[in-house]
Design a protein around this motif. Structure first.
Motif, short mmCIF file in Angstrom:
data_model
loop_
_atom_site.label_atom_id
_atom_site.label_comp_id
_atom_site.label_asym_id
_atom_site.label_seq_id
_atom_site.Cartn_x
_atom_site.Cartn_y
_atom_site.Cartn_z
N ARG A 1 13.16 3.09 9.49
CA ARG A 1 12.11 4.10 9.70
C ARG A 1 10.86 3.80 8.89
O ARG A 1 9.75 4.05 9.35
N GLN A 2 11.01 3.31 7.70
CA GLN A 2 9.87 3.09 6.81
C GLN A 2 9.45 1.61 6.73
O GLN A 2 8.53 1.28 6.01
N ARG A 3 10.12 0.73 7.46
CA ARG A 3 9.89 -0.71 7.34
C ARG A 3 8.43 -1.09 7.55
O ARG A 3 7.87 -1.89 6.82
N LYS A 4 7.79 -0.50 8.56
CA LYS A 4 6.39 -0.84 8.87
C LYS A 4 5.49 -0.50 7.68
O LYS A 4 4.64 -1.29 7.28
N LEU A 5 5.67 0.68 7.10
CA LEU A 5 4.88 1.09 5.94
C LEU A 5 5.14 0.17 4.75
O LEU A 5 4.20 -0.28 4.08
N GLY B 1 14.61 -5.05 -4.63
CA GLY B 1 13.90 -3.84 -4.22
C GLY B 1 13.23 -4.00 -2.87
O GLY B 1 13.27 -3.10 -2.03
N ILE B 2 12.63 -5.17 -2.65
CA ILE B 2 12.01 -5.44 -1.34
C ILE B 2 13.09 -5.48 -0.25
O ILE B 2 12.93 -4.89 0.82
N TRP B 3 14.16 -6.15 -0.55
CA TRP B 3 15.25 -6.26 0.43
C TRP B 3 15.78 -4.87 0.79
O TRP B 3 15.97 -4.54 1.97
N LEU B 4 15.99 -4.04 -0.23
CA LEU B 4 16.48 -2.68 0.03
C LEU B 4 15.48 -1.89 0.87
O LEU B 4 15.87 -1.15 1.79
N SER B 5 14.21 -2.01 0.55
CA SER B 5 13.21 -1.23 1.29
C SER B 5 13.09 -1.69 2.74
O SER B 5 12.90 -0.88 3.64
N LEU C 1 6.20 -2.93 4.78
CA LEU C 1 5.62 -4.24 5.05
C LEU C 1 4.10 -4.21 4.84
O LEU C 1 3.52 -5.16 4.32
N TYR C 2 3.47 -3.11 5.24
CA TYR C 2 2.03 -2.95 5.04
C TYR C 2 1.71 -2.95 3.54
O TYR C 2 0.79 -3.65 3.09
N LEU C 3 2.48 -2.19 2.75
CA LEU C 3 2.24 -2.15 1.31
C LEU C 3 2.49 -3.51 0.65
O LEU C 3 1.72 -3.95 -0.21
N LEU C 4 3.54 -4.18 1.06
CA LEU C 4 3.87 -5.49 0.51
C LEU C 4 2.78 -6.50 0.87
O LEU C 4 2.32 -7.26 0.00
N THR C 5 2.34 -6.51 2.11
CA THR C 5 1.28 -7.42 2.53
C THR C 5 -0.02 -7.13 1.79
O THR C 5 -0.72 -8.05 1.36
N SER C 6 -0.33 -5.86 1.61
CA SER C 6 -1.54 -5.49 0.87
C SER C 6 -1.47 -5.97 -0.57
O SER C 6 -2.45 -6.48 -1.12
N SER C 7 -0.31 -5.80 -1.18
CA SER C 7 -0.13 -6.22 -2.57
C SER C 7 -0.28 -7.73 -2.72
O SER C 7 -0.99 -8.22 -3.62
N VAL C 8 0.37 -8.48 -1.87
CA VAL C 8 0.28 -9.95 -1.92
C VAL C 8 -1.15 -10.40 -1.64
O VAL C 8 -1.68 -11.28 -2.33
N SER C 9 -1.80 -9.79 -0.65
CA SER C 9 -3.19 -10.15 -0.32
C SER C 9 -4.13 -9.86 -1.49
O SER C 9 -5.00 -10.67 -1.80
N ALA C 10 -3.95 -8.72 -2.13
CA ALA C 10 -4.80 -8.37 -3.27
C ALA C 10 -4.63 -9.38 -4.40
O ALA C 10 -5.61 -9.81 -5.02
N LEU C 11 -3.41 -9.78 -4.66
CA LEU C 11 -3.16 -10.78 -5.71
C LEU C 11 -3.83 -12.11 -5.36
O LEU C 11 -4.48 -12.71 -6.20
N ILE C 12 -3.68 -12.53 -4.13
CA ILE C 12 -4.29 -13.81 -3.70
C ILE C 12 -5.81 -13.75 -3.83
O ILE C 12 -6.44 -14.69 -4.30
N LEU C 13 -6.40 -12.63 -3.43
CA LEU C 13 -7.86 -12.47 -3.53
C LEU C 13 -8.34 -12.45 -4.98
O LEU C 13 -9.40 -12.98 -5.30
N LEU C 14 -7.55 -11.85 -5.86
CA LEU C 14 -7.95 -11.76 -7.27
C LEU C 14 -7.78 -13.09 -8.01
O LEU C 14 -8.48 -13.35 -8.98
N VAL C 15 -6.84 -13.88 -7.55
CA VAL C 15 -6.61 -15.17 -8.21
C VAL C 15 -7.62 -16.14 -7.70
O VAL C 15 -8.26 -16.88 -8.29
#
Length: 176
Positions: A156-160, A147-151, A162-176
């Protein structure tokens, strides 16, 4: 790898794993909120008379009650006087009194939701369930990666994305 092939892989893996993913999501909620999903615990106690104290007699008497013991379990029952047998959502406790020629059987059913939760946690499950859980977990990881690879292939939407993916990974790291 072409986008068309990647989409097919993503779709078929998603269809294969949907029921397992739904199961693990549902039981994740029931594990997080045990008070909302608590059920009645049903315990039944039974006394089983044994004609004599020979292992074969004890084994056959228990077999008549629908209880099959391995040699290891039978040895433990005879040596310690007690044996716990567990399966998801259920426990059977045997207490052997050699002097009284009696076995006390306590069956406890913790309910359907507890059974599902213990399957989720791989508690008291057979080896095949562990294998299936691990296989499904691997496939779900492949679904996420595809799914990540496809997105990220969509310029056109790559920047958005990447922002969502980075936010998700960062949130997980902060919560752990």
């Amino acid at each position: 790898m072409t986008s068309k092939l990647l989409r097919k892989i993503h779709i078929y893996l998603s269809l294969i794993c949907f029921s397992f993913l739904f199961f693990f999501c549902f039981t994740g909620i029931t594990l997080n909120h045990p008070k909302l999903f608590s059920g009645d615990i049903v315990s039944v106690q039974e006394n089983i008379s044994v004609a004599d104290n020979t292992p074969s007699t004890i084994q056959s008497t228990l077999a008549l009650e629908g209880i099959e013991l391995s040699q290891t379990q039978l040895s433990q029952l005879l040596e310690t006087g007690e044996l716990e047998m567990a399966s998801p959502g259920r426990r059977s406790d045997l207490y052997y009194d050699e002097s009284m020629h009696n076995i006390e059987l306590m069956n406890t059913d913790y309910g359907f939701i507890v059974m599902l939760n213990e399957l989720h946690q791989n508690r008291h499950t057979p080896e095949i369930w562990t294998f299936i859980s691990d296989a499904v977990a691997g496939i779900i990881m492949l679904i996420g990666i595809s799914g990540i690879w496809l997105s990220l292939k969509q310029k056109r939407q790559r920047k958005l994305y990447l922002y969502l993916l980075t936010s998700s990974v960062s949130a997980l790291i902060l919560l752990v």
